[in-house]
Design an enzyme around this catalytic site. Sequence first.
Site, PDB file in Angstrom:
ATOM      1  N   ASN A 117       0.809  -1.217   0.000  1.00  0.00           N
ATOM      2  CA  ASN A 117       0.000   0.000   0.000  1.00  0.00           C
ATOM      3  C   ASN A 117       0.842   1.267   0.000  1.00  0.00           C
ATOM      4  OD1 ASN A 117      -2.484  -1.400   0.044  1.00  0.00           O
ATOM      5  ND2 ASN A 117      -2.217  -1.761   2.233  1.00  0.00           N
ATOM      6  N   CYS A 118       2.161   1.124   0.023  1.00  0.00           N
ATOM      7  CA  CYS A 118       3.082   2.262   0.090  1.00  0.00           C
ATOM      8  C   CYS A 118       3.730   2.485  -1.269  1.00  0.00           C
ATOM      9  CB  CYS A 118       4.150   1.974   1.156  1.00  0.00           C
ATOM     10  SG  CYS A 118       5.507   3.166   1.174  1.00  0.00           S
ATOM     11  N   GLY A 119       3.587   3.697  -1.813  1.00  0.00           N
ATOM     12  CA  GLY A 119       4.180   4.020  -3.110  1.00  0.00           C
ATOM     13  C   GLY A 119       5.689   3.891  -3.117  1.00  0.00           C
TER      14      GLY A 119
END
Length: 143
Positions: A11-13
């Site tokens: 979920n982390c770019g």
Amino acid sequence: MDTITIYHNPNCGTSRNTLALIRNAGIEPTIIEYLQTPPSREVLTDLIKRAGLTVRQALREKGTPFFELGLDNMALTDVQLLDAIQEHPVLMNRPFVVAPLGVRLCRPSELVLDILPRDQQGPFTKEDGEVVIDELGRRVRQA
């Protein structure tokens, strides 16, 4: 064989960009989704030490219970901070990458390039549109 491990949050770019840069070097890493499978205290301590960080530098504030838990209190010890990370894995900053050339907390994601044993195989642009690798596989230096 180049063994690379990424402690990843899909979920982390920044974590996604780091994983994509590893793959752009032709390497399929071992992916540990640390929110589902947190590292042991010993592994976490080793990652932090090998990355040349303090425990406090390995803490994530944004999107975590950092302030609610009072972790901004500078009197807290490393043991107390590690206890908090063990109880709330979301507090572990990401992504940590373990590679033959070292361990890094890859923020920004292009820090992974310093520890990859292979060159990039083609161009790479981060999710936000920032060009990191040009069409010849060379790192683009930002001013």
